[in-house]
Structures are given as structure tokens and as C-alpha cells.
Design an enzyme around this catalytic site. Structure first.
Site, PDB file in Angstrom:
ATOM      1  N   ARG A  39       0.861  -1.175   0.000  1.00  0.00           N
ATOM      2  CA  ARG A  39       0.000   0.000   0.000  1.00  0.00           C
ATOM      3  C   ARG A  39       0.898   1.225   0.000  1.00  0.00           C
ATOM      4  O   ARG A  39       1.999   1.211   0.558  1.00  0.00           O
ATOM      5  CB  ARG A  39      -0.924   0.022   1.225  1.00  0.00           C
TER       6      ARG A  39
ATOM      7  N   ASP B  41       3.977   0.152  -7.487  1.00  0.00           N
ATOM      8  CA  ASP B  41       2.652  -0.143  -8.032  1.00  0.00           C
ATOM      9  C   ASP B  41       1.560   0.536  -7.219  1.00  0.00           C
ATOM     10  O   ASP B  41       0.412   0.570  -7.639  1.00  0.00           O
ATOM     11  CB  ASP B  41       2.418  -1.658  -8.057  1.00  0.00           C
TER      12      ASP B  41
ATOM     13  N   GLU C 191      -3.770   7.999  -5.148  1.00  0.00           N
ATOM     14  CA  GLU C 191      -4.007   7.347  -6.439  1.00  0.00           C
ATOM     15  C   GLU C 191      -5.268   7.915  -7.073  1.00  0.00           C
ATOM     16  O   GLU C 191      -6.303   8.003  -6.409  1.00  0.00           O
ATOM     17  CB  GLU C 191      -4.135   5.832  -6.245  1.00  0.00           C
TER      18      GLU C 191
ATOM     19  N   HIS D  53      -1.265   0.501  -9.915  1.00  0.00           N
ATOM     20  CA  HIS D  53      -1.925  -0.429  -8.995  1.00  0.00           C
ATOM     21  C   HIS D  53      -2.532  -1.619  -9.748  1.00  0.00           C
ATOM     22  O   HIS D  53      -3.716  -1.947  -9.577  1.00  0.00           O
ATOM     23  CB  HIS D  53      -3.000   0.290  -8.180  1.00  0.00           C
TER      24      HIS D  53
END
Length: 318
Positions: free
Chosen positions: A231, A255, A260, A279
Site C-alpha cells: 500500500r 505499483d 491514487e 496499482h
């Protein structure tokens, strides 16, 4: 009849189209993309299948809710305290990400040592760059922070490259394919000092928030490569940017991010030593099919009043 509602924009038609015959007569499974579309169906919903995100405005619409089966492994975006107060059970998709996420981890490590970005640039610019010296994974140390199903699968596959595998977990219990498992502050520090690659796979909780910040980056090798598939909250992003700019660590594959989508103003976009993806490390065309391997058995268990698979501790957050 057990009323089950799948409320997600993900295409989960596989779940309804392949509902086993032993469940077909006992489960009323409906799928909707929005709460507005679901309408009155939510009033009778006892089981909700959804992603790792949950709009708290949904709670008053679900008076009969008893169990939430999330289609993600992480549950940090769910209103866990409210679920705890309402005695709503939560289960997750832990275990269905091991194949695709382990392949992602190996792909970015290989891309780093083999200078994939530089060779792509050479190809695009029609430059015959035969002087660039590539490296290898053989003999390098991979430190995996989070030794669950994904970490164990990464360790198994990394062993095929003759890597040394260190793990870090709260318990410190030995897991297959790891050379050592460490725990505690001293264990984390030693893992960071020794690792050529550091892979983050812990859940997003209060305990893991900013697990890696300036202090930890200063401990790592200057040649080290960070991979965050956990995360965004697990890493202090500003400190990471500073560490990359200062050369405290060599590079990173990210990622997940604190915000986000990642804002266009982030310095990470411009960094040659950073590989970024939106992600998607857990994505696969087989995702819902693999999820069914947890959803269907859990529906059977719920109907039989048996313990469910992948129960989430609502107070721990995983």
C-alpha cells in the site's frame, strides 16, 4: 434463500454464470455496478460481494447485512469499525494474488538488473548500445517484508534464480523457500542492511503506516532496489523521493502510492530509476475465476454455519 448482492464495477458475471448446482437453489446472487442500480435489492441483502472500497453511504441501505466478501486482499478502505459495531463478518481474497503478483515482482527485478529501460530507449533511438553491462539475480539477496501467500510464492520463484531470500514478519515463524525469517526492529534493520532488493507486501494498517521512511532508506544499500506492491501508506513518499534523488538507494518499482491516481506534479514521474504501474500488479484475466475458489466454498460454509475462509480481524485490519 440467501440473498447475495455483488456490488462492483468489476465484471463478476463469472460468479453468477458458474454458480454450482448445490448453491443455485439456495443462493439468490445478483450483480450490480452501483448502489443506485441495486436499489431495493440492498434492503434484503445479507451477503455483499464488493471490492476493497466501500461507500459508507451504503451502510444505511443494508439493514440485513451479515457478511462482506471483498474481492481484494486489502481491507484498509472498508469501514471496519462500523462493521465491528454491527457484527458484520468480513472475509478477503488473500491467496488469489500469489501467481500474478509474484510474476510482477520477478519481472521488475529482472528488468532492473538487465537494464530493460535503457535498452528500450536504445531501440527507440536506433542506438546500438552494446557497452551497457547487465547484471543478474544470481546470488543477490531479496528481502521480503510480509511473508504471506504472495511473499512465499515470490520466494519460491526467486529460488529458481539462486537468490538468497530473507523474510520479515511479526511472528518470525519460518516459512517454506525462505533462508531466514526475521522479526522486531532489529530484524527489520538487518534485513534492510543486507538486501539488494526489498519487496513490500504488508497490509495497510496503523502499524505499517510509514514503515519505511528516511531512517530506513539510510540503512539500505546504496545499490538497493525497492519494490512496493503493498500500500502507498507503507512508504513515506516524500522521503522516498529524497532518498532516490540523493542516491541513498538506487531505484524503485512502485505499483501503489499515497495518492491514487498519482498527481502529475509528483517528482516520481520524471525519475529514470523508477518504474511505475497504476496499482495493477494483482490484475489477471483469471482474477474472478480464482476468486470463485474462495467465494463458492465460503457461501457453502456460511449456509452451514461453519467458519469462513480468509476471515479478517476487524480490529487488526487484516
Amino acid at each position: 434463500m440467501l440473498n447475495v448482492t455483488a456490488l462492483t464495477k468489476m465484471d463478476v458475471s463469472y460468479l453468477t454464470e458458474n454458480l454450482p448446482s448445490d448453491l443455485a437453489g439456495r443462493v439468490n446472487l445478483q450483480t450490480f455496478q452501483t448502489a443506485e442500480e441495486a436499489g431495493l435489492a440492498l434492503e434484503n441483502t445479507e451477503v455483499l460481494i464488493t471490492t476493497g472500497k466501500f461507500d459508507e453511504d451504503w451502510l444505511p441501505l443494508l439493514p440485513k447485512l451479515r457478511w462482506v466478501q471483498t474481492l481484494s486482499a486489502g481491507v484498509d478502505k472498508l469501514p471496519l469499525q462500523e462493521f465491528d459495531e454491527r457484527q458484520v463478518t468480513v472475509t478477503n481474497m488473500s491467496g488469489v494474488h500469489a501467481i500474478q503478483m509474484s510474476e510482477y515482482a520477478l519481472s521488475v527485478m529482472l528488468g532492473w538488473v538487465r537494464h530493460a529501460k535503457a535498452f528500450y530507449d536504445s531501440q527507440r533511438n536506433k542506438v546500438w548500445n552494446h557497452k551497457l553491462i547487465t547484471g543478474e539475480l544470481h546470488g543477490q539477496t531479496l528481502g521480503i517484508i510480509g511473508t504471506g501467500s504472495i511473499g512465499t510464492e515470490v520466494a519460491r520463484k526467486a529460488k529458481a534464480f539462486d537468490m538468497r531470500i530473507l523474510g520479515y514478519s511479526r511472528s518470525g515463524s519460518l516459512k517454506p523457500h525462505f533462508d531466514e525469517i526475521r522479526s522486531g526492529d532489529a530484524g527489520l534493520e538487518s534485513l534492510l542492511r543486507e538486501s539488494d532488493f526489498v519487496l513490500l507486501l504488508v497490509p495497510g494498517t496503523k502499524e505499517t503506516a510509514r514503515l519505511l521512511s528516511a531512517e530506513q532508506f539510510a540503512i539500505m544499500k546504496q545499490s538497493a532496489y525497492l519494490i512496493n506492491m503493498a500500500r502507498g501508506s507503507v512508504v513515506d513518499e516524500a522521503d522516498l523521493i529524497q532518498a532516490l534523488q540523493n542516491g541513498d538507494i538506487a531505484g524503485a518499482a512502485l505499483d501503489v502510492f499515497e495518492q491514487e491516481p498519482l498527481p502529475a506534479t509528483s517528482a516520481l514521474w520524471e525519475m529514470e530509476q523508477v518504474t511505475m504501474t497504476p496499482h495493477i500488479s494483482g490484475d489477471t484475466p483469471q482474477y474472478v475465476e480464482r476468486s470463485a475458489e474462495i467465494v463458492y466454498p465460503n457461501l457453502r460454509r456460511f449456509l452451514a454455519n461453519e467458519p469462513l475462509l480468509n476471515l479478517v480481524d476487524l480490529r487488526l485490519g487484516y
